[in-house]
Design an enzyme around this catalytic site. Sequence first.
Site, mmCIF file in Angstrom:
data_model
loop_
_atom_site.group_PDB
_atom_site.id
_atom_site.type_symbol
_atom_site.label_atom_id
_atom_site.label_comp_id
_atom_site.label_asym_id
_atom_site.label_seq_id
_atom_site.Cartn_x
_atom_site.Cartn_y
_atom_site.Cartn_z
ATOM 1 N N TYR A 1 -2.135 -0.859 10.925
ATOM 2 C CA TYR A 1 -2.365 -1.437 9.592
ATOM 3 C C TYR A 1 -1.158 -1.175 8.685
ATOM 4 C CZ TYR A 1 -3.763 -1.704 4.741
ATOM 5 O OH TYR A 1 -3.770 -1.984 3.388
ATOM 6 N N LEU B 1 -13.502 7.091 1.313
ATOM 7 C CA LEU B 1 -14.348 8.128 0.724
ATOM 8 C C LEU B 1 -15.382 7.593 -0.265
ATOM 9 C CD1 LEU B 1 -14.946 11.162 0.419
ATOM 10 C CD2 LEU B 1 -13.262 11.204 -1.428
ATOM 11 N N LYS C 1 1.867 -3.722 6.734
ATOM 12 C CA LYS C 1 2.314 -3.733 5.334
ATOM 13 C C LYS C 1 3.832 -3.554 5.270
ATOM 14 C CE LYS C 1 -1.572 -4.458 3.396
ATOM 15 N NZ LYS C 1 -1.830 -5.755 2.789
ATOM 16 N N ARG D 1 -6.067 12.727 -3.493
ATOM 17 C CA ARG D 1 -5.574 11.351 -3.551
ATOM 18 C C ARG D 1 -5.486 10.880 -4.992
ATOM 19 N NH1 ARG D 1 -4.829 12.811 0.811
ATOM 20 N NH2 ARG D 1 -5.290 11.830 2.813
ATOM 21 N N SER E 1 0.834 -1.200 0.000
ATOM 22 C CA SER E 1 0.000 0.000 0.000
ATOM 23 C C SER E 1 0.866 1.246 0.000
ATOM 24 C CB SER E 1 -0.856 -0.025 1.268
ATOM 25 O OG SER E 1 -1.447 1.224 1.492
ATOM 26 N N ALA E 2 0.336 2.309 -0.580
ATOM 27 C CA ALA E 2 1.022 3.604 -0.545
ATOM 28 C C ALA E 2 1.170 4.116 0.883
ATOM 29 C CB ALA E 2 0.250 4.614 -1.383
ATOM 30 N N ASP F 1 -4.223 12.312 8.401
ATOM 31 C CA ASP F 1 -4.370 12.547 6.959
ATOM 32 C C ASP F 1 -3.312 13.515 6.431
ATOM 33 O OD1 ASP F 1 -6.445 10.876 6.443
ATOM 34 O OD2 ASP F 1 -7.981 12.436 6.225
HETATM 35 P P1 NAD Z 1 -11.082 -6.921 1.104
HETATM 36 O O1 NAD Z 1 -11.318 -6.932 2.566
HETATM 37 O O2 NAD Z 1 -12.239 -6.712 0.209
HETATM 38 O O3 NAD Z 1 -10.369 -8.302 0.682
HETATM 39 C C1 NAD Z 1 -9.521 -9.021 1.531
HETATM 40 C C2 NAD Z 1 -10.005 -10.457 1.594
HETATM 41 O O4 NAD Z 1 -9.140 -11.206 2.454
HETATM 42 C C3 NAD Z 1 -11.429 -10.587 2.164
HETATM 43 O O5 NAD Z 1 -12.212 -11.363 1.277
HETATM 44 C C4 NAD Z 1 -11.235 -11.295 3.500
HETATM 45 O O6 NAD Z 1 -12.327 -12.151 3.807
HETATM 46 C C5 NAD Z 1 -9.944 -12.067 3.257
HETATM 47 N N1 NAD Z 1 -9.140 -12.355 4.453
HETATM 48 C C6 NAD Z 1 -8.778 -11.523 5.455
HETATM 49 N N2 NAD Z 1 -8.027 -12.180 6.360
HETATM 50 C C7 NAD Z 1 -7.915 -13.464 5.912
HETATM 51 C C8 NAD Z 1 -7.277 -14.634 6.415
HETATM 52 N N3 NAD Z 1 -6.604 -14.632 7.557
HETATM 53 N N4 NAD Z 1 -7.347 -15.763 5.689
HETATM 54 C C9 NAD Z 1 -8.039 -15.806 4.530
HETATM 55 N N5 NAD Z 1 -8.677 -14.743 4.017
HETATM 56 C C10 NAD Z 1 -8.617 -13.587 4.708
HETATM 57 O O7 NAD Z 1 -9.929 -5.870 0.815
HETATM 58 P P2 NAD Z 1 -9.367 -5.323 -0.580
HETATM 59 O O8 NAD Z 1 -9.700 -3.892 -0.646
HETATM 60 O O9 NAD Z 1 -9.738 -6.236 -1.686
HETATM 61 O O10 NAD Z 1 -7.804 -5.405 -0.264
HETATM 62 C C11 NAD Z 1 -7.019 -6.510 -0.670
HETATM 63 C C12 NAD Z 1 -5.600 -6.297 -0.185
HETATM 64 O O11 NAD Z 1 -5.107 -5.077 -0.715
HETATM 65 C C13 NAD Z 1 -5.467 -6.186 1.336
HETATM 66 O O12 NAD Z 1 -4.271 -6.838 1.732
HETATM 67 C C14 NAD Z 1 -5.348 -4.689 1.570
HETATM 68 O O13 NAD Z 1 -4.613 -4.393 2.725
HETATM 69 C C15 NAD Z 1 -4.600 -4.253 0.324
HETATM 70 N N6 NAD Z 1 -4.827 -2.846 -0.014
HETATM 71 C C16 NAD Z 1 -6.096 -2.385 -0.154
HETATM 72 C C17 NAD Z 1 -6.310 -1.037 -0.446
HETATM 73 C C18 NAD Z 1 -7.706 -0.476 -0.550
HETATM 74 O O14 NAD Z 1 -7.862 0.743 -0.417
HETATM 75 N N7 NAD Z 1 -8.740 -1.285 -0.815
HETATM 76 C C19 NAD Z 1 -5.211 -0.187 -0.633
HETATM 77 C C20 NAD Z 1 -3.930 -0.699 -0.504
HETATM 78 C C21 NAD Z 1 -3.750 -2.046 -0.197
HETATM 79 C C1 WQD Z 2 -9.528 9.799 0.927
HETATM 80 C C2 WQD Z 2 -9.737 11.301 1.143
HETATM 81 C C3 WQD Z 2 -9.953 11.910 3.468
HETATM 82 C C4 WQD Z 2 -13.697 9.720 4.118
HETATM 83 C C5 WQD Z 2 -6.850 4.913 3.198
HETATM 84 C C6 WQD Z 2 -5.809 4.173 4.005
HETATM 85 C C7 WQD Z 2 -4.721 3.660 3.110
HETATM 86 C C8 WQD Z 2 -5.263 2.856 1.924
HETATM 87 C C9 WQD Z 2 -6.414 3.536 1.245
HETATM 88 C C10 WQD Z 2 -5.077 0.510 2.317
HETATM 89 C C11 WQD Z 2 -8.938 11.873 2.327
HETATM 90 C C12 WQD Z 2 -11.240 12.178 2.732
HETATM 91 C C13 WQD Z 2 -12.558 10.271 3.558
HETATM 92 C C14 WQD Z 2 -14.756 10.584 4.521
HETATM 93 C C15 WQD Z 2 -13.467 12.469 3.751
HETATM 94 N N1 WQD Z 2 -5.771 1.579 2.312
HETATM 95 N N2 WQD Z 2 -12.449 11.616 3.372
HETATM 96 N N3 WQD Z 2 -14.597 11.926 4.316
HETATM 97 O O1 WQD Z 2 -7.004 8.071 3.699
HETATM 98 O O2 WQD Z 2 -6.107 8.110 1.332
HETATM 99 O O3 WQD Z 2 -6.226 5.989 2.523
HETATM 100 O O4 WQD Z 2 -7.360 4.005 2.208
HETATM 101 O O5 WQD Z 2 -3.911 0.359 2.217
HETATM 102 O O6 WQD Z 2 -3.891 2.896 3.924
HETATM 103 O O7 WQD Z 2 -5.283 5.072 4.966
HETATM 104 O O8 WQD Z 2 -8.327 7.063 1.772
HETATM 105 O O9 WQD Z 2 -10.720 6.987 1.204
HETATM 106 O O10 WQD Z 2 -10.069 7.151 3.629
HETATM 107 O O11 WQD Z 2 -9.733 9.121 2.154
HETATM 108 O O12 WQD Z 2 -13.366 13.679 3.600
HETATM 109 O O13 WQD Z 2 -15.773 10.144 5.062
HETATM 110 O O14 WQD Z 2 -11.113 11.519 1.484
HETATM 111 O O15 WQD Z 2 -9.694 12.899 4.430
HETATM 112 O O16 WQD Z 2 -8.559 13.175 1.973
HETATM 113 P P1 WQD Z 2 -6.879 7.425 2.394
HETATM 114 P P2 WQD Z 2 -9.776 7.511 2.221
#
Ligand code: NAD
Ligand code: WQD
Length: 336
Positions: free
Chosen positions: A149, A200, A153, A231, A126-127, A295
């Site tokens: 969290y 968001l 990562k 973002r 993740s970023a 943030d």
């Molecule tokens: P998500 O929660 O929709 O998907 C994750 C899946 O993993 C779920 O289906 C959950 O049931 C499963 N899971 C969790 N723990 C488990 C375990 N111990 N064993 C088996 N399955 C398990 O999330 P997503 O948004 O699809 O994210 C996928 C990956 O990408 C995650 O690792 C997340 O941290 C990473 N990621 C997500 C974002 C985002 O904003 N969505 C951003 C950066 C990184």
């Molecule tokens: C986006 C923008 C908020 C909700 C998070 C995690 C990051 C990554 C992605 C997994 C920001 C604003 C948000 C709301 C708002 N996940 N906002 N009202 O913070 O960039 O990243 O998700 O790895 O680890 O920190 O994403 O969607 O929460 O927020 O104003 O109800 O929207 O302040 O500017 P973020 P976000």
Amino acid sequence: MSLLITGGTGYIGSHTVVELQALADDQDIVIVDDLSNSSTKVLDRIKKITGKTVTFIKADICDYDAMNAVFEQHDIDAVIHFAGHKAVGESSEKPLSYYYNNVSGTVILLRVMAEHKVKNLVFSSSATVYGDNVSPLNEKMTTSATNPYGQTKLMIEHILFDLAKSDSDWSIACLRYFNPIGAHNSGLIGENPNGIPNNLLPYVAQVAVGRLAQLQVFGDDYDTVDGTGVRDYIHVVDLAQGHVKALQNLNKISGCKAINLGTGNGTSVLEIVNTFKEISGQDIPYKIVPRRAGDLAAVYANADLANELLGWQATRNLHTMISDTWRWQSENPQGF
Ligand code: NAD
Ligand code: WQD
């Protein structure tokens, strides 16, 4: 040969499975998910889109015996590892649950992979690992994290770098996602958060569909185009295609490589709200509230490396991201 997708019924995993099934090579796909944040309904939807079935195993990646059985029973040659918990706020309330599930679970997965001599891995980073570096963010920057969290990562990235250093047979793509949004254009799969959304886009989508009354905009006094946070939103299908490219180019990666998956463009909260309003035709009431702790003003990628190394770049614009989010949300107001 089979490809193992952990967390494959989740948001990003399900879209990646769809893109993988579109490939001509017809590799068998095995999904392992404990369904802690997803539903088996996703499997029917994937079948509806692709006409193909996947093997689904309900298991926890922390369960060594169950993971070992997966590798005993299937001829896995690569893994895309999505499984993990991802809610930033919850991770501060339940740090042990996050460190156990994300870090210990990954160590168990890696151990089983090593024992079965499977050393090709694409990992969901993740970023968030860029901490408070100033955007555009590139892979050479130092990393840090500000919440449990993010720490998980970062810890996993360190484990992967150490592992690859210890054994040159590993090829690992550590994909650092920016902000994934959008949904498959069929409207059949999309993001389905449990409870009140933290992010968001699902929040805005639920306001638009009438499930939530009002968006809170966290701060309008940042040094950005309109004062609200900026973002790098990336369409989940572009992101999914980035995984396909990473998998196809793993042989070019010796060791472990961190690669950004973003668009390189920033969009503000109010730009999102206004575009959503225009596309959905719905009112999106919002209120400006104080900044959310932790943030940053602006977070966006330098996405050059993914282009150089994987021949990948995002192609879907904000309009497509939001139209696809709206189609998914309006056709599935309560999710799956
Ligand atoms: P998500 O929660 O929709 O998907 C994750 C899946 O993993 C779920 O289906 C959950 O049931 C499963 N899971 C969790 N723990 C488990 C375990 N111990 N064993 C088996 N399955 C398990 O999330 P997503 O948004 O699809 O994210 C996928 C990956 O990408 C995650 O690792 C997340 O941290 C990473 N990621 C997500 C974002 C985002 O904003 N969505 C951003 C950066 C990184
Ligand atoms: C986006 C923008 C908020 C909700 C998070 C995690 C990051 C990554 C992605 C997994 C920001 C604003 C948000 C709301 C708002 N996940 N906002 N009202 O913070 O960039 O990243 O998700 O790895 O680890 O920190 O994403 O969607 O929460 O927020 O104003 O109800 O929207 O302040 O500017 P973020 P976000």
